[in-house]
Design a protein around this motif. Structure first.
Motif, PDB file in Angstrom:
ATOM      1  N   GLU A 314       0.950  -1.334   0.086  1.00  0.00           N
ATOM      2  CA  GLU A 314       0.012   0.003  -0.059  1.00  0.00           C
ATOM      3  C   GLU A 314       0.805   1.271   0.050  1.00  0.00           C
ATOM      4  OE1 GLU A 314      -2.692   0.254   3.376  1.00  0.00           O
ATOM      5  OE2 GLU A 314      -3.820  -1.565   2.750  1.00  0.00           O
ATOM      6  N   PRO A 315       0.659   2.400  -0.874  1.00  0.00           N
ATOM      7  CA  PRO A 315       1.225   3.550  -0.433  1.00  0.00           C
ATOM      8  C   PRO A 315       1.146   4.032   0.863  1.00  0.00           C
ATOM      9  CG  PRO A 315      -0.606   3.828  -1.954  1.00  0.00           C
ATOM     10  CD  PRO A 315      -0.344   2.420  -1.771  1.00  0.00           C
ATOM     11  N   ASN A 316       2.113   4.670   1.256  1.00  0.00           N
ATOM     12  CA  ASN A 316       2.115   5.405   2.625  1.00  0.00           C
ATOM     13  C   ASN A 316       1.723   6.811   2.466  1.00  0.00           C
ATOM     14  OD1 ASN A 316       2.728   5.540   5.235  1.00  0.00           O
ATOM     15  ND2 ASN A 316       4.763   6.093   4.861  1.00  0.00           N
ATOM     16  N   ILE A 317       0.377   6.774   2.404  1.00  0.00           N
ATOM     17  CA  ILE A 317      -0.182   8.393   2.223  1.00  0.00           C
ATOM     18  C   ILE A 317      -0.159   8.929   3.489  1.00  0.00           C
ATOM     19  CG2 ILE A 317      -1.938   9.766   1.349  1.00  0.00           C
ATOM     20  CD1 ILE A 317      -2.516   7.486  -0.449  1.00  0.00           C
ATOM     21  N   ILE A 318       0.269  10.264   3.949  1.00  0.00           N
ATOM     22  CA  ILE A 318       0.327  10.736   5.104  1.00  0.00           C
ATOM     23  C   ILE A 318      -0.122  12.405   4.948  1.00  0.00           C
ATOM     24  CG2 ILE A 318       1.393  11.428   7.163  1.00  0.00           C
ATOM     25  CD1 ILE A 318       3.148   9.212   6.874  1.00  0.00           C
ATOM     26  N   PHE A 319      -0.916  12.932   5.370  1.00  0.00           N
ATOM     27  CA  PHE A 319      -1.482  14.095   5.127  1.00  0.00           C
ATOM     28  C   PHE A 319      -1.060  14.961   6.417  1.00  0.00           C
ATOM     29  CE2 PHE A 319      -5.282  12.510   2.734  1.00  0.00           C
ATOM     30  CZ  PHE A 319      -4.519  12.647   1.271  1.00  0.00           C
ATOM     31  N   VAL A 320      -0.536  16.004   6.428  1.00  0.00           N
ATOM     32  CA  VAL A 320      -0.124  16.709   7.587  1.00  0.00           C
ATOM     33  C   VAL A 320      -0.671  18.330   7.292  1.00  0.00           C
ATOM     34  CG1 VAL A 320       2.113  15.414   8.077  1.00  0.00           C
ATOM     35  CG2 VAL A 320       2.048  17.422   6.466  1.00  0.00           C
ATOM     36  N   THR A 321      -0.940  19.001   8.474  1.00  0.00           N
ATOM     37  CA  THR A 321      -1.449  20.425   8.412  1.00  0.00           C
ATOM     38  C   THR A 321      -0.257  21.246   8.320  1.00  0.00           C
ATOM     39  OG1 THR A 321      -1.410  20.287  10.894  1.00  0.00           O
ATOM     40  CG2 THR A 321      -3.712  19.953   9.661  1.00  0.00           C
ATOM     41  N   ALA A 322      -0.589  22.285   7.681  1.00  0.00           N
ATOM     42  CA  ALA A 322       0.288  23.472   7.756  1.00  0.00           C
ATOM     43  C   ALA A 322       0.559  24.322   8.870  1.00  0.00           C
ATOM     44  CB  ALA A 322       0.143  24.123   6.383  1.00  0.00           C
ATOM     45  N   ASN A 323      -0.367  24.410   9.540  1.00  0.00           N
ATOM     46  CA  ASN A 323      -0.435  25.239  10.912  1.00  0.00           C
ATOM     47  C   ASN A 323      -0.838  24.386  11.925  1.00  0.00           C
ATOM     48  OD1 ASN A 323       0.223  27.996   9.764  1.00  0.00           O
ATOM     49  ND2 ASN A 323      -1.536  27.303   8.428  1.00  0.00           N
ATOM     50  N   GLU A 324      -0.731  24.684  13.145  1.00  0.00           N
ATOM     51  CA  GLU A 324      -1.279  24.174  14.376  1.00  0.00           C
ATOM     52  C   GLU A 324      -2.997  24.089  14.256  1.00  0.00           C
ATOM     53  OE1 GLU A 324      -1.157  24.260  19.142  1.00  0.00           O
ATOM     54  OE2 GLU A 324       0.563  25.135  17.792  1.00  0.00           O
ATOM     55  N   VAL A 325      -3.757  23.273  14.239  1.00  0.00           N
ATOM     56  CA  VAL A 325      -5.050  23.068  14.148  1.00  0.00           C
ATOM     57  C   VAL A 325      -5.657  23.986  15.490  1.00  0.00           C
ATOM     58  CG1 VAL A 325      -7.202  21.686  14.045  1.00  0.00           C
ATOM     59  CG2 VAL A 325      -4.939  20.997  12.957  1.00  0.00           C
ATOM     60  N   GLU A 326      -6.479  24.820  15.271  1.00  0.00           N
ATOM     61  CA  GLU A 326      -7.430  25.358  16.244  1.00  0.00           C
ATOM     62  C   GLU A 326      -8.666  25.397  15.709  1.00  0.00           C
ATOM     63  OE1 GLU A 326      -7.166  29.765  16.167  1.00  0.00           O
ATOM     64  OE2 GLU A 326      -5.152  29.506  15.513  1.00  0.00           O
ATOM     65  N   GLU A 327      -9.824  25.328  16.658  1.00  0.00           N
ATOM     66  CA  GLU A 327     -11.293  25.238  16.315  1.00  0.00           C
ATOM     67  C   GLU A 327     -11.597  26.657  15.906  1.00  0.00           C
ATOM     68  OE1 GLU A 327     -13.791  23.088  15.979  1.00  0.00           O
ATOM     69  OE2 GLU A 327     -12.416  21.674  16.658  1.00  0.00           O
ATOM     70  N   LYS A 328     -12.053  26.532  14.524  1.00  0.00           N
ATOM     71  CA  LYS A 328     -12.353  27.820  13.852  1.00  0.00           C
ATOM     72  C   LYS A 328     -13.359  27.368  12.548  1.00  0.00           C
ATOM     73  CE  LYS A 328      -8.057  28.920  11.755  1.00  0.00           C
ATOM     74  NZ  LYS A 328      -7.260  30.158  11.263  1.00  0.00           N
ATOM     75  N   THR A 329     -13.872  28.338  11.729  1.00  0.00           N
ATOM     76  CA  THR A 329     -14.709  28.115  10.487  1.00  0.00           C
ATOM     77  C   THR A 329     -13.625  28.311   9.570  1.00  0.00           C
ATOM     78  OG1 THR A 329     -16.764  28.602  11.402  1.00  0.00           O
ATOM     79  CG2 THR A 329     -16.336  28.736   8.901  1.00  0.00           C
ATOM     80  N   TYR A 489      -5.846  12.238   9.441  1.00  0.00           N
ATOM     81  CA  TYR A 489      -5.709  13.528   9.258  1.00  0.00           C
ATOM     82  C   TYR A 489      -6.255  14.647  10.097  1.00  0.00           C
ATOM     83  CZ  TYR A 489      -5.548  18.206   6.503  1.00  0.00           C
ATOM     84  OH  TYR A 489      -5.440  19.307   6.101  1.00  0.00           O
ATOM     85  N   LYS A 490      -5.500  15.571  10.662  1.00  0.00           N
ATOM     86  CA  LYS A 490      -5.916  16.273  11.608  1.00  0.00           C
ATOM     87  C   LYS A 490      -6.630  17.551  11.286  1.00  0.00           C
ATOM     88  CE  LYS A 490      -3.873  14.085  14.966  1.00  0.00           C
ATOM     89  NZ  LYS A 490      -4.937  12.897  15.677  1.00  0.00           N
ATOM     90  N   GLY A 491      -6.694  17.806  10.056  1.00  0.00           N
ATOM     91  CA  GLY A 491      -7.430  19.176   9.278  1.00  0.00           C
ATOM     92  C   GLY A 491      -8.669  18.956   9.026  1.00  0.00           C
ATOM     93  N   ALA A 492      -9.303  19.954   8.005  1.00  0.00           N
ATOM     94  CA  ALA A 492     -10.442  19.888   7.495  1.00  0.00           C
ATOM     95  C   ALA A 492     -10.204  19.285   5.954  1.00  0.00           C
ATOM     96  CB  ALA A 492     -11.410  21.220   7.364  1.00  0.00           C
ATOM     97  N   ILE A 493     -11.767  18.451   5.502  1.00  0.00           N
ATOM     98  CA  ILE A 493     -11.613  17.851   4.450  1.00  0.00           C
ATOM     99  C   ILE A 493     -12.941  18.290   3.588  1.00  0.00           C
ATOM    100  CG2 ILE A 493     -11.755  15.748   2.890  1.00  0.00           C
ATOM    101  CD1 ILE A 493      -9.663  14.733   4.930  1.00  0.00           C
ATOM    102  N   LEU A 494     -12.935  18.657   2.447  1.00  0.00           N
ATOM    103  CA  LEU A 494     -14.415  18.656   1.579  1.00  0.00           C
ATOM    104  C   LEU A 494     -13.833  17.835   0.421  1.00  0.00           C
ATOM    105  CD1 LEU A 494     -17.236  20.037   1.475  1.00  0.00           C
ATOM    106  CD2 LEU A 494     -16.137  21.877   0.039  1.00  0.00           C
ATOM    107  N   MET A 495     -14.685  16.761   0.302  1.00  0.00           N
ATOM    108  CA  MET A 495     -14.522  15.800  -0.564  1.00  0.00           C
ATOM    109  C   MET A 495     -15.660  15.541  -1.698  1.00  0.00           C
ATOM    110  SD  MET A 495     -13.330  11.884  -0.279  1.00  0.00           S
ATOM    111  CE  MET A 495     -14.832  11.315   0.314  1.00  0.00           C
ATOM    112  N   VAL A 496     -15.598  15.695  -3.078  1.00  0.00           N
ATOM    113  CA  VAL A 496     -16.670  15.400  -4.020  1.00  0.00           C
ATOM    114  C   VAL A 496     -16.087  13.762  -4.236  1.00  0.00           C
ATOM    115  CG1 VAL A 496     -17.356  15.501  -6.317  1.00  0.00           C
ATOM    116  CG2 VAL A 496     -17.092  17.595  -5.049  1.00  0.00           C
TER     117      VAL A 496
END
Length: 581
Positions: A314-329, A489-496
């Motif tokens: 399996e490929p080793n896919i790892i998503f990382v956030t660019a910034n520290e995650v904080e609760e917001k819109t 993944y710790k960030g947000a995802i919008l997926m079609v």
């Protein structure tokens, strides 16, 4: 119908096949599977046009075999004003017009014999494709996929998914002995995917279908051809049964391999001791014993278990956030509207929080990708994106994020990698070997291009991932790896996506587009919708149980606990039988 014997073929930078062989018999429905870039589409091209390729081995096709073919990519000619019926009836109408023209010519010609021969040939060809009943056949196929209402609609007005189904119907209409389709399911919505399943199952002839779609694999095929690591194996049976057979084989082979490893290690210890004794005391028998033990070790290493179909990486896919995650819109859409010839979406409102994982779901042509494009451009007053976040984007139009004229090396050098070794080491995790680094991106398979998009996103980091049909073209192993990456993944995802496995496994909720509106529904409600249209309510639950047990078996094998692995395999078997029903 088709016999391939010891076929080998190579590209300049890559060996594809090494003495592969298989047969395809009359009436079989065969799924052609394998990891991205293993050469499935190339093998289809060789079957379709063998004279074009220089290969070793032999390829035999029944000379009387009529082949229908649905290509992986075929652009819709928007400028050609032709109705669905005219497009589907093209071959019939052409022969019909030819017969009429010959009859007209016969009225005034003195050379009747030649015309009679032409007339008989055209008539035979017309009868061979059931020409006398062609309109009724077209109506039946359109009814089967619930597109009869589009019979007199212009082709240019169809969505991409609808046009793909029409292509499949056209390939079937002439009753081909062999129907070949290369990823016909890509980008199909749930309804159209179900229609494709019905079309495949209704076909009386032989089918050879390249697909990674788990729904089609589970419901349409009675033979599997698996191409992997330049080798190929055949399996007479369904995909679920094939996967279970692979897992059982893996348990058996890994146990044998572990025993071989232990024996080799014991032999190595004995050889070391014999070497010490031979050095201290050069007696002849000790030298003979040492040589005999070395030969035993060599034989053990030669027979060491080789299992190319159970060692799939399996490929080793790892998503990382660019910034520290904080609760917001991170994304807000307010009263968004889009219209072309008619209104597609109106008064669309939703927002995405910094850790939300959300799927946009809707039928083909409802405006999902158009909305995505506007979010990416970020030039619409109805769309607000937090200015402090970084966006990662995977496009179904892969040329938007990849430079096809670049080599793989150039593409990753351009995003900040310093050395070839750095690029090589990184992309090995995505199953790209070093010899591929100099390959032009435009020559890669669709799945390999998607893996490169994912690799770029993974490297650069992002706080919001916009994924437009991310599982399209990906093999099943890469799809599973992507699901694992999404869950971690710790960030947000919008997926079609139209892949309900990935949606059900990974998303927090769904934004459903229907009747030009969008509404938020929870995953359980989404599953109920899928159950109502595709399979009974226990199906996905059994799929989840199957996946959980398979994961436990993998962990047991990692610890060489073969008794536990076998026990779990016995527990898995009744679930496999339920999924086959």
């Amino acid at each position: 119908m088709i016999k391939v014997d010891n076929l080998s073929y190579s590209f300049p930078q890559k060996n594809l096949y090494n003495n592969i062989s298989f047969t395809l018999e009359d009436g079989q429905h065969c799924a052609f599977i394998g990891t991205n870039g293993s050469g499935k589409s190339t093998l289809i091209d060789i079957i379709m046009d063998p004279e074009k390729y220089m290969y070793d081995g032999s390829l035999e096709i029944d000379p009387n075999c009529r082949i229908g073919y649905v290509r992986q990519f075929q652009e819709l000619d928007k400028t050609k004003e032709i109705t669905v019926f005219e497009y589907l009836a093209e071959d019939f109408l052409k022969l019909q017009n030819e017969i009429t023209a010959i009859c007209t010519e016969m009225e005034t010609s003195s050379d009747i014999d030649i015309l009679l021969e032409k007339y008989q040939q055209a008539l035979d060809a017309f009868e061979a494709i059931n020409g006398d009943d062609f309109e009724n056949i077209i109506d039946k196929k359109l009814n089967l996929i619930e597109l009869i209402k589009y019979k007199y609609l212009n082709i240019s007005e169809l969505s991409g998914g609808e046009f793909k189904l029409i292509q499949v119907i056209k390939a079937m209409l002439t009753s081909p002995d062999l129907l070949i389709m290369d990823e016909p399911d890509v980008f199909l919505d749930f309804t159209n995917l179900n229609a494709l399943k019905n079309l495949i199952n209704s076909h009386k002839g032989t089918t050879l279908v390249v697909t990674h779609n788990r729904y089609l694999l589970n419901h349409c095929f009675n033979k599997i051809i698996h191409l992997e690591n330049m080798e190929l194996q055949e399996f007479d049976g369904g995909y679920i049964e094939y996967n279970f057979s692979l897992l059982q084989t893996k348990i058996e082979l890994q146990e044998l391999a572990a025993a071989d490893t232990e024996e080799i290690e014991r032999t190595e210890i004995l050889i070391d001791k014999l070497r010490e004794l031979a050095t201290e005391n050069a007696e002849q028998f000790r030298g003979k014993t040492l040589r005999a033990r070395v030969k035993i070790k060599e034989r053990l290493e030669e027979r060491r278990i080789k299992a190319p179909f159970v060692e799939i990486k399996e490929p080793n896919i790892i998503f990382v956030t660019a910034n520290e995650v904080e609760e917001k819109t991170v994304l807000k859409v307010n009263d968004y509207n889009v219209a072309f010839d008619e209104v597609l979406l109106e008064n669309i409102n939703f927002e995405i929080k910094s850790t939300d994982k959300v799927a946009i779901v809707g039928s083909n042509g409802t405006g999902k990708t158009t909305l995505f494009q506007r979010i990416i451009k970020n030039d619409d007053p109805s769309i607000e994106i937090d200015k402090d976040i970084k966006i990662g984007y995977l496009s179904q139009l892969q040329g938007q994020t990849l430079n096809y004229s670049n080599t793989i090396f150039e593409e990753f050098f351009d995003i900040g990698f310093k050395t070839r070794d750095d690029i090589k080491e990184y992309l090995e995790g995505y199953n790209f070997d070093e010899e591929l680094l100099n390959q032009k991106i435009g020559t890669l398979s669709g799945g390999e291009k998607n893996l490169l998009q994912l690799a770029k996103i993974s490297e650069t980091g992002a706080d919001l991932l916009l994924l437009d049909e991310p599982t399209s073209h990906l093999d099943t192993y890469s799809q599973i790896a992507l699901e694992k990456a999404i869950k971690r993944y710790k960030g947000a995802i919008l997926m079609v996506s139209h892949d309900y496995y990935t949606i059900a496994n990974c998303m927090d909720y769904v934004l459903l587009i229907k009747d030009k509106k969008i509404r938020k529904i929870n995953i359980n409600h989404f599953k109920d919708i899928i159950y109502a249209n595709h399979f009974d309510k226990h199906y996905l639950k059994n799929e989840e149980k199957k996946k959980a047990l398979e994961t436990k078996i993998e962990l047991a094998l990692r610890d060489n606990d073969f008794l536990l692995a076998q026990s779990l395999s016995e527990e898995l078997e009744p679930i496999i039988k339920l999924l086959q029903n």
